[in-house]
Design an enzyme around this catalytic site. Structure first.
Site, PDB file in Angstrom:
ATOM      1  N   GLY A  52       0.819  -1.218   0.000  1.00 42.92           N
ATOM      2  CA  GLY A  52       0.000   0.000   0.000  1.00 42.92           C
ATOM      3  C   GLY A  52       0.849   1.263   0.000  1.00 42.92           C
ATOM      4  CB  CYS A 104       1.965  -0.120   3.377  1.00 45.62           C
ATOM      5  SG  CYS A 104       2.457  -1.613   4.172  1.00 45.62           S
TER       6      CYS A 104
HETATM    7  P1  IMP Z   1      -3.250   2.172  -1.495  1.00 46.67           P
HETATM    8  O1  IMP Z   1      -4.449   2.001  -2.382  1.00 46.67           O
HETATM    9  O2  IMP Z   1      -1.949   1.891  -2.182  1.00 46.67           O
HETATM   10  O3  IMP Z   1      -3.238   3.527  -0.844  1.00 46.67           O
HETATM   11  O4  IMP Z   1      -3.356   1.072  -0.353  1.00 46.67           O
HETATM   12  C1  IMP Z   1      -4.486   0.890   0.456  1.00 46.67           C
HETATM   13  C2  IMP Z   1      -4.355  -0.426   1.205  1.00 46.67           C
HETATM   14  O5  IMP Z   1      -3.236  -0.355   2.121  1.00 46.67           O
HETATM   15  C3  IMP Z   1      -5.507  -0.773   2.125  1.00 46.67           C
HETATM   16  O6  IMP Z   1      -6.611  -1.311   1.442  1.00 46.67           O
HETATM   17  C4  IMP Z   1      -4.874  -1.772   3.095  1.00 46.67           C
HETATM   18  O7  IMP Z   1      -4.804  -3.076   2.561  1.00 46.67           O
HETATM   19  C5  IMP Z   1      -3.451  -1.257   3.203  1.00 46.67           C
HETATM   20  N1  IMP Z   1      -3.201  -0.510   4.455  1.00 46.67           N
HETATM   21  C6  IMP Z   1      -3.996   0.392   5.077  1.00 46.67           C
HETATM   22  N2  IMP Z   1      -3.384   0.916   6.153  1.00 46.67           N
HETATM   23  C7  IMP Z   1      -2.178   0.334   6.222  1.00 46.67           C
HETATM   24  C8  IMP Z   1      -1.076   0.455   7.133  1.00 46.67           C
HETATM   25  O8  IMP Z   1      -1.052   1.263   8.060  1.00 46.67           O
HETATM   26  N3  IMP Z   1      -0.004  -0.341   6.888  1.00 46.67           N
HETATM   27  C9  IMP Z   1       0.024  -1.222   5.844  1.00 46.67           C
HETATM   28  N4  IMP Z   1      -0.961  -1.356   4.947  1.00 46.67           N
HETATM   29  C10 IMP Z   1      -2.056  -0.581   5.151  1.00 46.67           C
END
Ligand code: IMP
Length: 336
Positions: A172, A175
């Protein structure tokens, strides 16, 4: 030691193929989260800066799904479920503490999808929670679970009772799991591995999707849906705080649920953190953002001559690209 090579989104492209699709409207993006069918294979993340009732409603109006986050009291979450008019109502729960009481409360308010939402889903606590939820609800609710990064992970969660599984650990945008723990797998590889499952489960590509092009690659690699956080985080419908910068810009808060900031807000303290908090530019109504994503994905399928996601998955032809290819693959005049 034998070491496996793992690919991520920027390592690959899809080879364009002969197409007889004259209009993007001929392309259907329908996908199933059984027994429900969606017109748009996009799910908004259960995060407190992405999905509350307003985002859930907007996702539903646009043919997708929003999963109401669990970072609040049981009553507050049940109220959000009550206030959402999503064709399908979905709520996240954990695997410890009040998770079962929370599940009962949100289902009583009409939730038809429960998302068992933990960082490391291939875990005994997930097994116990899934078995308990199936005992309580039988097959009257759809159970989504995750996250996993491996074929063994997806198979076990399917065997423990999950209907759909969120795939990707550490990818993520907010993340820091891989930095903190050294664990994870490049996101696209996880999809290649997980989609070889012989279990009858729906695959959700979660995290690290930055563009409609990434979403197209995720679907080609076997995902039935993509789950988005950062791509939706700046939109009006998120519960993220609006921030006015001293330079006169309007931004919205976006943070990982395992970030120090989120942990302090919800638990009053933090342990080790595996996420970061940031702000993203205001992006207007989510309908406009989803329209761009829908058009990009439809266009993507038409480049492979495919009218449905299933046909696309059968036809898609991935190629590896070098770092020179990656540079060439984005607008590069500004680099000159
Ligand atoms: P993005 O679309 O790349 O911003 O990622 C979103 C995804 O990151 C979410 O659906 C979760 O699976 C994951 N996620 C959310 N919060 C965290 C965190 O604090 N640490 C790691 N992964 C996270």
């Amino acid at each position: 030691m034998r070491m496996k090579e793992c690919l991520s989104y920027d390592d690959v492209l899809l080879a364009p193929q002969y197409s007889d699709i004259v209009s993007r409207k001929e392309v259907s993006l329908k996908s199933d989260l059984r027994p429900f069918e969606f017109d748009l294979p996009v799910i908004s993340s259960p995060m407190d800066t992405v999905t509350g009732a307003s985002m859930a409603n907007a996702m539903s109006e646009n043919g997708g799904l929003g999963i109401i986050h669990r970072y609040c009291s049981v009553d507050e979450q049940a109220k959000m479920i009550m206030n959402s008019e999503a064709r399908v109502k979905a709520a996240a729960i954990g695997v410890t503490g009040d998770y079962h009481e929370r599940a009962l409360a949100v289902v009583a308010m009409g939730a038809q999808v429960l998302c068992v939402d933990v960082a490391h889903g291939h875990h005994i606590l997930m097994k116990n929670a899934l078995q308990q939820l199936r005992e309580t609800f039988g097959n009257t609710v759809h159970i989504m679970a995750g996250n996993v990064a491996t074929l063994a992970g997806i198979n076990d969660l399917a065997d423990w009772g999950a209907d759909s599984i969120r795939c990707n650990i550490g990818g993520g945008s907010i993340c820091s799991t891989r930095v903190q723990t050294g664990h994870g797998l490049p996101g696209l590889q996880t999809l290649f591995d997980c989609s070889s499952t012989d279990r009858d489960v729906t695959i959700i590509a979660d995290g690290g999707i930055r563009t409609s092009g990434d979403a197209v690659k995720a679907l080609a690699a076997g995902a039935d849906f993509v789950m988005l956080g950062s791509m939706l985080a700046g939109t009006i419908e998120t519960p993220g705080r609006v921030i006015h910068t001293t330079e006169g810009k309007v931004q919205k808060l976006y943070r990982g649920m395992a970030s120090k900031e989120a942990q302090v807000d919800w638990r009053g303290k933090h342990s080790s953190f595996e996420g970061v908090a940031t702000t993203v530019p205001m992006a207007g109504p989510v309908t406009n953002v989803l329209e761009d994503i829908r058009n990009g994905i439809r266009s993507g399928l038409s480049y492979s001559g495919a009218r449905t996601i299933k046909e696309f998955q059968a036809k898609a032809c991935f190629v590896r690209q070098t770092s020179a290819g990656t540079t060439e693959s984005a607008p590069h005049i500004l680099l000159r």
